[in-house]
Design a protein around this motif. Structure first.
Motif, PDB file in Angstrom:
ATOM      1  N   CYS A  52     -32.726  27.182  -4.970  1.00 37.50           N
ATOM      2  CA  CYS A  52     -33.746  26.642  -3.929  1.00 37.50           C
ATOM      3  C   CYS A  52     -34.892  26.769  -4.609  1.00 37.50           C
ATOM      4  O   CYS A  52     -35.801  25.978  -3.892  1.00 37.50           O
ATOM      5  N   ALA A  53     -35.475  27.503  -5.319  1.00 37.58           N
ATOM      6  CA  ALA A  53     -36.762  27.711  -5.636  1.00 37.58           C
ATOM      7  C   ALA A  53     -36.886  26.401  -6.508  1.00 37.58           C
ATOM      8  O   ALA A  53     -38.001  25.751  -6.539  1.00 37.58           O
ATOM      9  N   GLU A  56     -37.238  23.679  -4.284  1.00 30.90           N
ATOM     10  CA  GLU A  56     -38.520  23.636  -3.672  1.00 30.90           C
ATOM     11  C   GLU A  56     -39.596  22.913  -4.217  1.00 30.90           C
ATOM     12  O   GLU A  56     -40.555  22.257  -3.867  1.00 30.90           O
TER      13      GLU A  56
END
Length: 73
Positions: A52-53, A56
């Protein structure tokens, strides 16, 4: 000339859509994996947060690119 910059910025912002779809898909699969093997939830959560990082980060790069196109270009 400004209309081309607006179109280019709109295309750059589309990275946020891809990131949102990717994060949603990954979260759904991680939830399924935790439901199947609750004892592995720590490893699954750490892999999910890393993914997810990265997604993003891609969305943020697209947003910054759009801002640069609009205000600098």
């Amino acid at each position: 000339m400004m209309s081309m910059a607006i179109i280019a910025a709109a295309v750059a912002v589309f990275t946020g859509i891809g990131a949102g779809i990717g994060i949603g898909f990954a979260t759904g699969k991680a939830s399924e994996a935790i439901a199947r093997q609750p004892e592995a939830s720590g490893k699954i959560n750490s892999a999910l947060l890393l993914g997810c990082a990265l997604a993003e980060g891609t969305a943020i790069f697209g947003f910054i690119t759009a801002l640069l196109i609009i205000f600098v270009g």
